[in-house]
Design an enzyme around this catalytic site. Structure first.
Site, mmCIF file in Angstrom:
data_model
loop_
_atom_site.group_PDB
_atom_site.id
_atom_site.type_symbol
_atom_site.label_atom_id
_atom_site.label_comp_id
_atom_site.label_asym_id
_atom_site.label_seq_id
_atom_site.Cartn_x
_atom_site.Cartn_y
_atom_site.Cartn_z
ATOM 1 N N ASP A 182 0.807 -1.166 0.042
ATOM 2 C CA ASP A 182 0.079 0.009 -0.015
ATOM 3 C C ASP A 182 0.937 1.154 0.103
ATOM 4 O O ASP A 182 1.589 1.562 1.042
ATOM 5 C CB ASP A 182 -0.922 0.237 1.087
ATOM 6 C CG ASP A 182 -2.068 -1.181 1.154
ATOM 7 O OD1 ASP A 182 -2.211 -1.419 0.107
ATOM 8 O OD2 ASP A 182 -2.183 -1.891 2.326
ATOM 9 N N LEU A 183 0.930 1.880 -1.091
ATOM 10 C CA LEU A 183 2.023 3.087 -1.330
ATOM 11 C C LEU A 183 1.799 4.035 -0.048
ATOM 12 O O LEU A 183 0.708 4.695 0.221
ATOM 13 C CB LEU A 183 1.463 3.789 -2.632
ATOM 14 C CG LEU A 183 2.443 4.802 -3.019
ATOM 15 C CD1 LEU A 183 3.980 4.381 -3.293
ATOM 16 C CD2 LEU A 183 2.078 5.817 -4.298
ATOM 17 N N ASP A 184 2.931 4.308 0.531
ATOM 18 C CA ASP A 184 3.020 5.431 1.446
ATOM 19 C C ASP A 184 2.102 5.178 2.639
ATOM 20 O O ASP A 184 1.824 5.963 3.410
ATOM 21 C CB ASP A 184 2.810 6.705 1.073
ATOM 22 C CG ASP A 184 3.961 7.104 -0.030
ATOM 23 O OD1 ASP A 184 5.032 6.606 0.189
ATOM 24 O OD2 ASP A 184 3.769 7.747 -1.098
ATOM 25 N N GLU A 185 1.887 3.900 2.868
ATOM 26 C CA GLU A 185 0.792 3.547 3.812
ATOM 27 C C GLU A 185 1.367 2.666 5.051
ATOM 28 O O GLU A 185 0.543 2.058 5.821
ATOM 29 C CB GLU A 185 -0.572 3.047 3.316
ATOM 30 C CG GLU A 185 -1.368 4.237 2.802
ATOM 31 C CD GLU A 185 -2.681 3.999 2.295
ATOM 32 O OE1 GLU A 185 -3.333 2.840 2.771
ATOM 33 O OE2 GLU A 185 -3.186 4.558 1.430
#
Length: 284
Positions: A226-229
């Site tokens: 999950d991108l940047d999460e």
């Protein structure tokens, strides 16, 4: 002040007697506890503990592990033992903006960050000179849609051959694939501005300036699919005002990003960060 020989981290379901059982076995082998931190997450009923110990001559990591076999089995503990004399090996990935890279190298040089950089990987040539000056192997691997999978295989191969313990995305402006993120989960740290998800894409500080933002900051986190999460390790914010230009925002952002990333890396290599689902437990 004596330095700890080993850092032990444990995670398990919380119940009475865990600390007593662990420390009793450590005392039995003559270990001295130099530092101890613990946390009980009441929401999940998970218990986390970090213990730094000094041991007598002849007591190695295997001896410590054997001593803790009984409490590990009894409490179903997830146990890690890290030898502090062994310097962690890191790979730093960077694109054009090199402020975070340079700050990491400086903190290693002055001894604040105890690690060895075994490679700098970039999709641009800009940091080659820095690598040459520092005597660090430089890997220029351009990334396109067609070469992305091949480049990531090269990264995995480099990590294996060099024995790297951690990969750092020091403003590396390429998204890692879900496959790579899963394979290296808990071993890749990223830094980005803390405007997400508000100001995505190019020139986020300029976008923030246009909107009159009053706080800017940075977030260091583990990389997930999950991108940047991914689980957050460290953050910092700084107040800005209407008198500042967009370039002032960028300058402040650079400083914060470099500081936050270095602190996150230091905490990771000192075994102060423990994963707790989508969150982290960070012992100071």
């Amino acid at each position: 002040m004596a330095h700890p020989h080993f850092v032990i981290t444990i995670a398990c379901a919380d119940q009475p007697g865990i600390v007593a059982a662990i420390t009793t076995e450590l005392a039995a082998i003559g270990a001295n506890i130099a530092e101890s931190s613990q946390f009980w997450d009441r929401q999940t009923n998970r218990f986390f503990m970090r213990i730094a110990i000094e041991t007598p001559d002849g007591v190695d990591a295997q001896a410590v592990k054997r001593a803790l076999q009984a409490p590990v089995a009894r409490f179903e503990v997830r146990l890690d033992i890290n030898e502090m004399a062994k310097r962690p090996k890191i790979i730093i990935m960077v694109s054009k903006f090199d402020h975070a890279l340079l700050h990491l190298i400086y903190q290693i040089r002055v001894g604040w960050l105890d690690a060895d950089v075994v490679g700098i990987v970039s999709n641009h040539e800009d940091s080659r000179r820095t690598a040459e000056i520092e005597g660090i192997p430089f890997h220029y691997w351009p990334v396109t849609k067609d070469t992305k999978a091949e480049q990531e295989e090269k990264l995995l191969e480099l990590a294996t051959k060099s024995g790297a313990d951690l990969v750092i995305l020091a403003r590396y402006m390429q998204v890692l694939s879900d496959k790579l993120s899963r394979r290296l989960f808990g071993k890749v740290i990223n830094i980005h501005h803390s405007f997400l998800p508000s100001f995505k894409g190019a020139k986020p500080y300029h976008q923030a300036h246009e909107r009159g933002v009053k706080l800017i900051g940075a977030t260091a986190h583990y990389v997930t699919a999950d991108l940047d999460e991914g689980p957050i390790i460290e953050q910092e914010t700084e107040r800005v005002t209407h008198t500042m230009t967009a370039d002032d925002f960028v300058a402040s952002g650079r400083d914060i990003e470099a500081r936050v990333l270095a602190r996150a890396v230091k905490m990771h290599v000192e075994s102060r960060v423990m994963l707790n689902g989508h969150k982290t437990v960070v012992f100071g």
